[in-house]
Design an enzyme around this catalytic site. Structure first.
Site, mmCIF file in Angstrom:
data_model
loop_
_atom_site.group_PDB
_atom_site.id
_atom_site.type_symbol
_atom_site.label_atom_id
_atom_site.label_comp_id
_atom_site.label_asym_id
_atom_site.label_seq_id
_atom_site.Cartn_x
_atom_site.Cartn_y
_atom_site.Cartn_z
ATOM 1 N N LYS A 153 0.820 -1.215 0.000
ATOM 2 C CA LYS A 153 0.000 0.000 0.000
ATOM 3 C C LYS A 153 0.848 1.257 0.000
ATOM 4 C CE LYS A 153 -4.026 -2.086 2.234
ATOM 5 N NZ LYS A 153 -4.920 -2.079 3.427
ATOM 6 N N LYS A 235 -7.975 -12.923 -7.419
ATOM 7 C CA LYS A 235 -9.134 -13.074 -6.545
ATOM 8 C C LYS A 235 -10.178 -12.024 -6.892
ATOM 9 C CE LYS A 235 -8.772 -13.580 -2.138
ATOM 10 N NZ LYS A 235 -8.383 -13.412 -0.717
ATOM 11 N N LYS A 238 -13.409 -5.981 -4.676
ATOM 12 C CA LYS A 238 -14.249 -4.798 -4.912
ATOM 13 C C LYS A 238 -13.429 -3.626 -5.426
ATOM 14 C CE LYS A 238 -14.049 -3.510 0.002
ATOM 15 N NZ LYS A 238 -14.855 -3.362 1.240
#
Length: 345
Positions: A153, A235, A238
């Site tokens: 991140k 995977k 969202k």
């Protein structure tokens, strides 16, 4: 209830804090954590109020959470909408407030009955932040800096916010505050649970045996592997920029039909369950199996016996999704029309 006990504890602490005997944070937490030991295993899990629960979340975790609940064991099933975690990255306040209500409605609609579990908003319990600060005094910088999620991140940011760096410490506080023993997580969150275990052991060794050691509860292997509809090598997520890659629990029948119709498979005529070599087809078989409490092999056998082609199979998966998700979507809409009730939860 557990939350009522916390409120009473908070009131007692307001008086205790004025006494010089309890001026240090450690002594304050010792007093706070001196409650009797929990009875039986206690589950804690948190979910961020950003976005909507997708099919992978639902089949891999949320559905099972609801199935495990009972009125008798309510105090040992604790689920939290973790809005403090959400603000470790910039959020628009109005969208975050709306997201908290939507996530609460989603969880209740998926089976997390508030009469059978404790469901609450993280920021309404200030002890999460207080324990995070105390655990931060026994956690080292190198221990946090080596975490994979933090590295991934932070690489995308020009400036790294301190909240993102401390995320695992707050997650540890979430878990340890309720003396949770079982923490449902995905494989990508295992390192954060290891931080919680490390801080649990370090705190207990230094100040006394206050916290039970939490353990990670991984989702069912098959359901945890629901893949992107557009790129089955990844995977389902969202955050995927391709909106057709992901089924959300509030998708309408037409949207579901469109997404399944455009899902990626392959050019082989026969339909077989082979996750390694045919991930797109295997993903649809897995979804169909999970929705109908079957094994992928049972679905494959049904397809072979009935000579079902890919067009027919995609329609079969669509019908299963619509039948399963329509009641959830309807209940979500009903709950969102009653904001006062969601606030009361």
């Amino acid at each position: 209830s557990l939350l009522q006990e916390m409120i009473l504890t908070r009131m007692r602490l307001q008086n205790v804090f004025r006494h010089p005997q309890y001026t240090s944070s450690v002594k304050l937490m010792k007093r706070f954590l001196s409650a009797k030991a929990i009875e039986g295993p206690r589950t804690f899990s948190g979910i961020q109020p950003t976005g909507t629960i997708h099919l992978g979340n639902y089949l891999g975790a949320v559905r099972r959470w609801g199935e495990e609940l009972s009125v008798e064991n309510r105090k040992n099933k604790i689920y939290c909408v973790v809005d403090l975690h959400a603000i470790t990255l910039p959020q628009e306040p109005s969208k975050l407030r709306s997201g908290i209500k939507k996530m609460t409605a989603s969880l209740v609609a998926c089976g997390l009955d508030p009469t059978k579990c404790i469901l609450f908003q993280q920021s309404t319990v200030k002890e999460h932040a207080e324990l995070c600060w105390i655990l931060g005094t026994v956690c080292t910088v190198p221990r946090l800096g080596q975490l994979t999620q933090y590295k991934e991140k932070s690489e995308r940011l020009s400036e790294v916010l301190l909240g993102l760096y401390l995320y695992p410490v707050l997650q540890s506080a979430d878990i340890l505050l309720y003396k949770a023993t079982d923490v449902p997580v995905g494989e990508d969150n295992l390192q954060n649970i290891q931080i919680a275990q490390h801080l649990c052991q370090k705190f207990n060794t230094t100040y006394g045996n206050y916290f039970p050691r939490p353990k990670a509860i991984l989702p069912d292997n098959n359901n945890a592997r629901v893949r992107s509809l557009r790129n089955p090598d990844k995977k389902m997520s969202k955050s995927d920029p391709d909106m057709k890659s992901c089924i959300f629990i509030d998708d309408t029948p037409d949207v579901i039909r469109s997404k399944i119709k455009k899902s990626v498979t392959d050019t082989i005529k026969e339909i077989r369950y082979d996750p390694e070599n045919r991930p797109g087809v295997a993903n649809l078989i897995l979804i169909q199996a999970s929705l109908n409490n079957q094994s992928p092999e049972e679905v494959e056998q049904h397809i072979i016996q009935n000579n079902i082609n890919k067009v027919q199979f995609k329609e079969m998966v669509t019908e299963s999704l619509v039948e399963h998700l329509n009641p959830i979507r309807s209940e979500m809409q009903r709950l969102l029309s009653e904001p006062a009730y969601l606030d009361s939860i």
